[in-house]
Design a protein around this motif. Structure first.
Motif, mmCIF file in Angstrom:
data_model
loop_
_atom_site.group_PDB
_atom_site.id
_atom_site.type_symbol
_atom_site.label_atom_id
_atom_site.label_comp_id
_atom_site.label_asym_id
_atom_site.label_seq_id
_atom_site.Cartn_x
_atom_site.Cartn_y
_atom_site.Cartn_z
ATOM 1 N N PHE A 1 18.233 21.770 27.107
ATOM 2 C CA PHE A 1 17.299 20.655 27.276
ATOM 3 C C PHE A 1 15.991 20.901 26.516
ATOM 4 O O PHE A 1 15.001 20.222 26.743
ATOM 5 C CB PHE A 1 17.011 20.445 28.765
ATOM 6 C CG PHE A 1 18.274 20.227 29.562
ATOM 7 C CD1 PHE A 1 18.838 18.969 29.675
ATOM 8 C CD2 PHE A 1 18.917 21.300 30.157
ATOM 9 C CE1 PHE A 1 20.009 18.774 30.376
ATOM 10 C CE2 PHE A 1 20.095 21.121 30.874
ATOM 11 C CZ PHE A 1 20.644 19.852 30.974
ATOM 12 N N ARG B 1 24.663 20.354 26.217
ATOM 13 C CA ARG B 1 24.454 19.752 27.536
ATOM 14 C C ARG B 1 25.787 19.388 28.183
ATOM 15 O O ARG B 1 25.986 19.602 29.381
ATOM 16 C CB ARG B 1 23.586 18.502 27.405
ATOM 17 C CG ARG B 1 22.133 18.777 27.094
ATOM 18 C CD ARG B 1 21.362 17.474 26.923
ATOM 19 N NE ARG B 1 19.958 17.715 26.623
ATOM 20 C CZ ARG B 1 19.076 16.760 26.339
ATOM 21 N NH1 ARG B 1 19.478 15.491 26.328
ATOM 22 N NH2 ARG B 1 17.831 17.064 26.074
ATOM 23 N N ASP B 2 26.696 18.821 27.390
ATOM 24 C CA ASP B 2 28.009 18.451 27.938
ATOM 25 C C ASP B 2 28.744 19.671 28.473
ATOM 26 O O ASP B 2 29.372 19.612 29.537
ATOM 27 C CB ASP B 2 28.852 17.773 26.848
ATOM 28 C CG ASP B 2 28.374 16.365 26.524
ATOM 29 O OD1 ASP B 2 27.613 15.808 27.337
ATOM 30 O OD2 ASP B 2 28.754 15.845 25.463
ATOM 31 N N TYR C 1 27.432 19.981 13.052
ATOM 32 C CA TYR C 1 26.906 18.773 13.683
ATOM 33 C C TYR C 1 26.010 18.007 12.710
ATOM 34 O O TYR C 1 25.368 18.615 11.844
ATOM 35 C CB TYR C 1 26.118 19.134 14.947
ATOM 36 C CG TYR C 1 27.008 19.641 16.052
ATOM 37 C CD1 TYR C 1 27.591 18.765 16.963
ATOM 38 C CD2 TYR C 1 27.304 20.991 16.158
ATOM 39 C CE1 TYR C 1 28.433 19.223 17.960
ATOM 40 C CE2 TYR C 1 28.153 21.464 17.151
ATOM 41 C CZ TYR C 1 28.710 20.577 18.043
ATOM 42 O OH TYR C 1 29.561 21.033 19.027
ATOM 43 N N PRO D 1 20.019 16.801 17.513
ATOM 44 C CA PRO D 1 20.278 16.027 18.737
ATOM 45 C C PRO D 1 21.757 16.051 19.140
ATOM 46 O O PRO D 1 22.080 16.174 20.330
ATOM 47 C CB PRO D 1 19.822 14.617 18.356
ATOM 48 C CG PRO D 1 18.774 14.838 17.323
ATOM 49 C CD PRO D 1 19.260 16.009 16.523
ATOM 50 N N GLU D 2 22.655 15.967 18.151
ATOM 51 C CA GLU D 2 24.081 15.986 18.461
ATOM 52 C C GLU D 2 24.516 17.369 18.954
ATOM 53 O O GLU D 2 25.336 17.491 19.867
ATOM 54 C CB GLU D 2 24.889 15.597 17.221
ATOM 55 C CG GLU D 2 24.734 14.141 16.792
ATOM 56 C CD GLU D 2 23.483 13.898 15.968
ATOM 57 O OE1 GLU D 2 23.245 12.729 15.599
ATOM 58 O OE2 GLU D 2 22.745 14.876 15.674
ATOM 59 N N ARG E 1 27.007 20.869 31.699
ATOM 60 C CA ARG E 1 27.269 19.953 32.815
ATOM 61 C C ARG E 1 28.735 19.900 33.204
ATOM 62 O O ARG E 1 29.089 19.375 34.257
ATOM 63 C CB ARG E 1 26.787 18.549 32.447
ATOM 64 C CG ARG E 1 25.272 18.413 32.353
ATOM 65 C CD ARG E 1 24.897 17.103 31.675
ATOM 66 N NE ARG E 1 23.459 16.838 31.747
ATOM 67 C CZ ARG E 1 22.831 15.933 31.008
ATOM 68 N NH1 ARG E 1 23.531 15.202 30.141
ATOM 69 N NH2 ARG E 1 21.533 15.752 31.123
ATOM 70 N N ARG F 1 22.551 19.603 20.480
ATOM 71 C CA ARG F 1 21.998 19.768 21.825
ATOM 72 C C ARG F 1 22.800 18.970 22.843
ATOM 73 O O ARG F 1 23.037 19.435 23.969
ATOM 74 C CB ARG F 1 20.535 19.342 21.849
ATOM 75 C CG ARG F 1 19.864 19.519 23.213
ATOM 76 C CD ARG F 1 18.387 19.180 23.139
ATOM 77 N NE ARG F 1 18.178 17.822 22.639
ATOM 78 C CZ ARG F 1 16.991 17.327 22.313
ATOM 79 N NH1 ARG F 1 15.912 18.078 22.412
ATOM 80 N NH2 ARG F 1 16.874 16.084 21.877
ATOM 81 N N SER F 2 23.233 17.780 22.461
ATOM 82 C CA SER F 2 24.045 16.967 23.369
ATOM 83 C C SER F 2 25.360 17.667 23.704
ATOM 84 O O SER F 2 25.829 17.623 24.845
ATOM 85 C CB SER F 2 24.322 15.608 22.721
ATOM 86 O OG SER F 2 25.156 14.812 23.540
#
Length: 283
Positions: free
Chosen positions: A44, A81-82, A70, A74-75, A85, A77-78
């Motif tokens: 994050f 995160r996935d 990537y 942003p991609e 999570r 980091r996303s």
């Protein structure tokens, strides 16, 4: 919901595996090392936060994302995160049960194809084929790997020395140099013994080339090694499994033996003449 620790472990394995699949620079390795140590919070963080904490420039963080496949940070980091999570599975696929230890080892062995076919492997062979004597370094858990390779190497190479005593390592490296060695081979499995890293540095200071078999391309001493050969370690049992390191080392020895087939044949025949002295004869 998974705990922060399990999320971090899952993301750690995913990021290490991702790094294994791509070529990254030394500076980018530093960023990855910071991210591994900062999971899951780094999922994050902004590029500015990561750059400041890792001690690099913001463009370096952005370039790392593209180096790992990537479109941008942003991609990347996303994706982290996935994984944290649990909304997408790590690189072993979605909706698949956790692999068994045997499946993990199959993945580790499969990763050796990249290593064996790499320029690093070719470089290692060139360096080791040209040295006599050959020193094989291995301390702590790596001592068993060094002894294993050394046992077979003595059957096909003329002058092999296994260095597994930290107390005498400095003298042993110096003696190798005095006897004409131009390169050394080291097993450096986690946790990385400081004495092994010092031995590699000493060898290089004496003008000897260094080849290291390691568990990850992100080892902190990567820039101090002339040829880095990666053999992933199995970490799902009480103790690490070094199956890939064994296969890689024997593959390396096989390729070295093939460099001088006439000498290899002579040494093997000499060894076979001794077999009757110690082999148990069937009644």
């Amino acid at each position: 919901m998974l705990s922060d620790q399990s999320s971090a472990d899952r993301a750690h394995d995913w990021l290490v595996d991702l790094a294994h699949r791509h070529r990254v620079s030394p500076t980018q390795r530093r960023v990855i090392q910071y991210m591994l140590a900062s999971l899951p919070d780094v999922a994050f963080a902004s590029t500015i936060d990561v750059a400041e904490a890792a001690g690099v420039s913001q463009p370096t963080v952005t370039r790392l994302a593209t180096a790992l496949g990537y479109p941008g940070y942003p991609e990347f980091r996303s994706a982290i995160r996935d994984v944290v999570r649990g909304t997408s599975a790590p690189l072993n696929g979605q909706g698949v049960e956790r692999p068994t230890i045997f499946e993990f080892e199959q993945q580790n062995l499969g990763a050796l194809e990249r290593t064996v076919a790499s320029k690093q492997m070719e470089r290692a062979l060139d360096l080791l084929a040209g040295t006599q004597p050959l020193g094989i370094i291995g301390l702590r858990v790596s001592a068993a790997l060094a002894e294993y390779l050394g046992y077979f190497a003595r059957r096909v190479l003329p002058d092999v020395h296994v260095l597994s005593d930290a107390a005498s390592m400095d003298d042993a490296i110096l003696q190798l140099h005095r006897n004409g060695a131009t390169a050394v081979l080291a097993f450096v499995m986690p946790r990385y013994p400081a004495a092994t890293v010092r031995a590699l540095a000493q060898a290089r200071s004496l003008g000897m080339a260094t080849v290291a078999i390691v568990d990850s391309p992100l080892v902190p001493f990567a820039n101090d090694v002339d040829a880095l050969l990666v053999a992933p370690v199995g970490t799902d049992l009480v103790f690490d499994s070094h199956a890939a390191a064994v296969v890689l080392s024997i593959s390396l020895l096989d390729a070295l033996a093939a460099r001088d087939p006439h000498r290899t044949q002579e040494l093997l025949e000499s060894h076979e003449e001794l077999v009757e002295r110690w082999a148990h004869a069937e009644q």
